[in-house]
Design a protein around this motif. Structure first.
Motif, short mmCIF file in Angstrom:
data_model
loop_
_atom_site.label_atom_id
_atom_site.label_comp_id
_atom_site.label_asym_id
_atom_site.label_seq_id
_atom_site.Cartn_x
_atom_site.Cartn_y
_atom_site.Cartn_z
N ASP A 1 34.67 2.77 93.91
CA ASP A 1 35.99 2.94 94.54
C ASP A 1 36.37 4.41 94.63
O ASP A 1 35.78 5.28 93.96
CB ASP A 1 37.07 2.21 93.75
N THR A 2 37.40 4.67 95.44
CA THR A 2 37.99 6.01 95.51
C THR A 2 39.45 5.96 95.06
O THR A 2 40.26 6.79 95.46
CB THR A 2 37.91 6.56 96.95
N VAL A 3 39.78 4.97 94.23
CA VAL A 3 41.16 4.78 93.77
C VAL A 3 41.17 4.66 92.25
O VAL A 3 40.30 4.01 91.67
CB VAL A 3 41.77 3.50 94.39
N ILE A 4 42.15 5.31 91.61
CA ILE A 4 42.40 5.12 90.18
C ILE A 4 43.87 4.74 90.03
O ILE A 4 44.77 5.50 90.41
CB ILE A 4 42.08 6.38 89.36
N ASP A 5 44.11 3.53 89.50
CA ASP A 5 45.48 3.05 89.32
C ASP A 5 45.94 3.31 87.89
O ASP A 5 45.15 3.21 86.94
CB ASP A 5 45.54 1.54 89.59
N CYS A 6 47.22 3.63 87.76
CA CYS A 6 47.83 3.85 86.45
C CYS A 6 48.94 2.83 86.24
O CYS A 6 49.82 2.67 87.10
CB CYS A 6 48.38 5.27 86.35
N PHE A 7 48.89 2.12 85.11
CA PHE A 7 49.92 1.15 84.73
C PHE A 7 50.50 1.58 83.38
O PHE A 7 49.88 2.32 82.62
CB PHE A 7 49.33 -0.25 84.59
N GLU A 8 51.69 1.06 83.11
CA GLU A 8 52.26 1.20 81.77
C GLU A 8 52.33 -0.19 81.13
O GLU A 8 52.80 -1.14 81.76
CB GLU A 8 53.64 1.82 81.79
N VAL A 9 51.81 -0.28 79.91
CA VAL A 9 51.85 -1.52 79.15
C VAL A 9 53.03 -1.44 78.20
O VAL A 9 53.09 -0.56 77.34
CB VAL A 9 50.53 -1.74 78.38
#
Length: 930
Positions: free
Chosen positions: A284-292
């Motif tokens: 992929d060319t995407v990095i997703d950031c989430f908060e837990v």
């Protein structure tokens, strides 16, 4: 993040570094394994490289060198694909790797600018097949979790013989493992769609398990906050998803989020201090950031980062290496095909870069282990002491002592062996507890008392001798290279090759002039090809040796390149004489027939010193010596209870070693006794074996199988066979027996099996570590045999140490094994000792039988026009850069103008020169009138 309180990390922003801050010179491959392909400590970065079939790792640093550039180097780790790796949380230079070659190795790495260790500090052989995962324990030193195909193992590195625990076997491939932050529990995800939680100290079965995953495609599992687990995988529609679970109730997830559709696995990276979760998919060319979060919403997206290159792997940089003054809360390293891209996650703050924001940086776990592996196994639950990230509270780096650290004979205490020196040390004991010094002994010991948790390391130059004494001999052949020679040297278009020769037969045999190959034609026919006449063979029938019965084994006389001995199914040995100019017509009558065996013959071997002396083994369980001078049997050796797998004469020709299906290795002195003079336990497996004398006749090397049918090399002391193998090393799983070729000049043994594509290479030493694994050679297609030529066939100008002929289905191809050297214009006398002239007899068969002993002459391989490298003139150091005065010298404007005008004039040419058109010839004046 709830309705009453806004998260301080909701505006975290990814910042991709500028291209001049990328780590270039990377050649990352796309490999099928369960690891993330890249790992980072606070100092070093290790990643999968595409060279050597994936058995090599690339190495660089987190920060650039003194010149502002990143150095990328490589280290050859395994003989097969490196499937996973992990840096110790307590030692920034200690790296654990696992591989498809079924070993786990621990490496103490240096800065990339320095020479890396040539061998690991520790090698583990779990014996459960291919290894997929390796993971350091978060609180205890010297403790690893290993993931084999279906079984997780808990391993204390101070107890190398067996794991602390082999957890319950999974129903399919173990895809991911994760330690809980306090080190008490281990979670796993599996291809059978099950999630499992283990308490290894309480029971080997899971304390919690459920069929929670929706797809059997690749998955990952991580412990996050509040006893919760996070998984990434695929749903029933094959869309990627992330789910949050309560570890005490795995039947249903607490929260989930669907990611973009892609076939690449989403690799999760979690920071417990901030609760930030990064997800990057392979390809992929995407990095997703989430908060837990602990409250609703449990999963909330923070950012969506688009990258310039496809992702091959990702790693998070430890918290202690972050730029806290810039409000950097996470940094990931994106591995691409040609570079490593740092991506910094920063929280926008008004005074960023000027002050430390304590609310963003709670105390984080330190780098001192809380306990040893043994203490953890006995029930300890101590936690790693936390440290502040405030720059003013960081410990100051101390200069290591100037004197070298002496090599110790024993471990000082509690032998989990983890925190030795921080520099480039290559001791054979990689791990120590916070209070121990790593030393060669690998037995567990008890703890002494350095409260700091780390022993400061001497610099590499100061401790080189001490490290070398601890490590033992290093191999100059470690990076040996095998290469098939030019097609002009091949013999091609071989037809009707016999591919079903017995396991005791090498498949074909060679000498320096010709090659003998068995054909699948009735009557046991053998084709003989001249090495001096390579090329394509005609489609028409060739003259052959008609042996009249199926060929069991055959061998060239080492002292006569025209004499070929052939053992047949009819219990007879036929000796053939090939004409000096080659086989021009079919031979039907042998020169000699040896009769005496009552059943089919297994194998035959010529004596290494005495001319005209041959030994054979048979289904009648006897070993017989034959004199070709008299054409009669001269000795009959007994004592075998089953099939004789292999025989080998000692280098001095006095003794004969055999390995048998009855599980015994025997040594005979044929001139003194018909019974063995020594006997000892052999390989456990009964599929086949070979034996060869090594290390100047002091040891026997046996290649065979263990009880699990895995191919293993065993080393026996020739003086005490009864005590069993001195050392052994597993190779791989394959049905064919490894056929060894041993070069006594270098101590290198080259092994391969019929039908293999890989040639294994080891250097053997008479003391520990006994086996030093070297780079292997892979052929493009399965070969049917590999036989070697005399040392005189090696091109010493190209540093060849062995030249063999590889038999395939239709060709015979020369293969050269070379040692990489820089100064090839010199004779490498450290590689080429005087070689034995074994192609000339030292005595006759009758003389040997009467009790005489001979010795081969030796010769130098040095050409007359080459100088030994040991006598090469010392080169003065070459200045790589111009002196600073050249760069600092200022020029006046007039000097610059003069240089510019001179350059322009030089480019335009001389103004006084005639123009080209001036030299053209015109027409006469009177011609214009026409």
């Amino acid at each position: 993040m709830n309705r009453f309180k806004t998260s301080k990390f909701k505006n975290t922003t990814p910042k991709i570094s500028k291209k001049d801050e990328w780590i270039h010179g990377v050649r990352a491959g796309s490999f099928s394994c369960q690891g993330n392909h890249i790992k980072a400590s606070s100092k070093l970065v290790a990643f999968n490289a595409e060279q050597a079939g994936g058995g090599m790792l690339g190495l660089s640093s987190v920060k650039p060198g003194s010149d502002g550039q990143w150095t990328v180097t490589q280290i050859s780790c395994h003989s097969d694909l490196v499937t996973d790796m992990d840096f110790s949380p307590f030692d920034e230079s200690l790296l654990a790797t696992c591989s498809g070659d079924e070993t786990v190795k621990l490496w103490r790495l240096c800065d990339p600018e320095q020479q890396q260790p040539s061998s690991p500090e520790l090698t583990l052989h779990p014996g459960h097949g291919r290894l997929e995962l390796v993971l350091f324990h978060p609180t205890s030193s010297g403790l690893l979790a290993l993931g084999t195909a279906k079984t997780p193992l808990i391993w204390d590195t101070s107890r190398q013989d067996e794991p602390l625990a082999a957890l319950e076997q999974h129903g399919d491939l173990v895809q991911s493992l994760s330690w809980k932050q306090d080190g008490s529990l281990l979670a796993s995800s599996c291809k059978d769609k099950m999630l499992r939680v283990f308490d290894p100290r309480a029971q080997l079965t899971p304390v919690q398990s459920a069929k929670s995953l929706q797809s059997n495609k690749d998955s990952r599992i991580l412990w996050v906050r509040d006893d919760r687990l996070l998984t990434t995988g695929f749903d029933m529609t094959r869309s990627r998803e992330v789910r949050l679970w309560d570890s005490r109730k795995l039947n249903s997830s607490l929260s989930s989020a669907t990611l973009s559709s892609s076939s690449g696995m989403a690799m999760p990276l979690f920071d417990e201090d901030t609760g930030l979760l990064l997800l990057a998919g392979t390809g992929d060319t995407v990095i997703d950031c989430f908060e837990v979060s602990s409250s609703e919403p449990l999963l909330s997206q923070v950012s969506h980062c688009l990258t310039d290159h496809l992702t091959r792997g990702v790693a998070v940089v430890p918290k202690l290496a972050l730029d806290v003054m810039s409000c950097e809360v996470m940094r990931v390293l994106q591995l691409t095909d040609s570079c490593i891209v740092p991506i910094s996650y920063q929280v926008p703050r008004k005074h960023s870069g000027q002050e430390f924001h304590e609310d963003l940086y709670p105390d984080t776990v330190g780098t001192t282990p809380a306990m040893s592996a043994e203490e953890w196994w006995q029930g300890g639950n101590q936690q790693v002491e936390k440290v502040s990230l405030h720059p003013d509270k960081q410990p100051k780096t101390k200069t290591p002592p100037a004197k070298p650290t002496p090599a110790k004979k024993e471990l000082s205490s509690d032998g989990s062996k983890e925190d030795q020196a921080r520099g480039c040390s290559t001791s054979s004991s990689p791990l120590s507890t916070p209070s121990s010094i790593a030393v060669p002994s690998r037995s567990p010991s008890s703890t002494s008392g350095n409260s700091s948790g780390f022993i400061p390391s001497p610099s590499p130059s100061q401790s080189a001798k001490a490290i070398q004494s601890m490590l033992g001999p290093s191999s100059k052949f470690r990076h040996i290279q095998g290469a098939v020679m030019h097609r002009d040297t091949h013999i091609t278009n071989i037809r009707g090759l016999n591919l079903t020769t017995p396991g005791e037969c090498d498949g074909f045999c060679v000498n320096r002039q010709r090659v003998a190959v068995p054909l699948a034609i009735s009557g046991g026919q053998i084709a003989v090809f001249e090495r001096s006449q390579p090329g394509r063979l005609p489609d028409t029938a060739l003259p052959t040796i008609q042996n009249s019965v199926n060929v069991a084994d055959f061998s060239w006389d080492p002292f006569d390149t025209c004499r070929l001995a052939v053992a047949g199914d009819d219990a007879k040995i036929r000796v053939w004489q090939v004409p000096e100019d080659g086989l021009k017509e079919t031979l039907t009558e042998p020169e000699l027939i040896l009769q005496g065996h009552t059943e089919k013959i297994y194998s035959i071997e010529f004596h290494p010193l005495a001319s005209g002396l041959l030994v054979s083994s048979s289904y009648d369980l006897s070993v017989r010596l034959w004199s070709l001078e008299s054409g009669e049997q001269v000795k009959l050796l007994t004592g075998h209870q089953d099939q004789v797998f292999g025989m080998a004469w000692s280098p001095d020709g006095k003794l004969l070693a055999t390995v048998c299906k009855d599980g015994k290795v025997r040594i005979y002195d044929p001139r003194k006794s018909t019974e063995p003079v020594q006997e000892g336990p052999g390989p456990d497996g009964h599929r086949g074996a070979r034996v060869v004398w090594v290390c100047d006749g002091k040891y026997l090397l046996v290649s065979g199988f263990d009880s699990r049918s895995e191919r293993v090399l065993y080393l026996y002391s020739a003086d005490c066979l009864s005590s069993g193998a001195t050392a052994s090393t597993p190779v791989n799983v394959s049905p064919s027996t490894l056929i060894p070729f041993y070069d006594p000049d270098t101590g290198v043994v080259i092994l391969t099996g019929k039908g293999d594509t890989r040639v294994h290479i080891y250097e053997l030493t008479p003391e520990e570590p006994y086996f030093i694994e070297c780079s292997s050679f892979n052929s493009p297609e399965p070969h049917k045999g590999l036989a070697f030529l005399p040392k005189t066939e090696c091109n010493v100008r190209d540093v060849e140490i062995a030249v063999g002929l590889m038999l395939t289905k239709t060709t015979i191809e020369p293969v050269a094994f070379k040692v990489p050297r820089v100064k090839k214009e010199f004779f490498q006398d450290d590689v080429y000792s005087d070689t034995t002239v074994w192609w000339e007899p030292a005595l006759t068969a009758s003389a040997w039988l009467s009790g005489s002993n001979g010795q081969h002459k030796k010769m130098s391989l040095k050409p007359k026009d080459m100088t030994p490298v040991s006598e090469a003139p010392k080169e003065a150091p070459v200045r790589k850069y111009l002196p600073s005065s050249v760069y600092l010298e200022e020029k006046t404007d007039e000097q610059k103008k003069e240089e510019l005008l001179s350059a322009m004039v030089a480019k335009l040419g001389n103004m006084d020169d005639p123009l080209p058109q001036d030299s053209f010839e015109g027409v006469d004046e009177d011609e214009w009138d026409d």
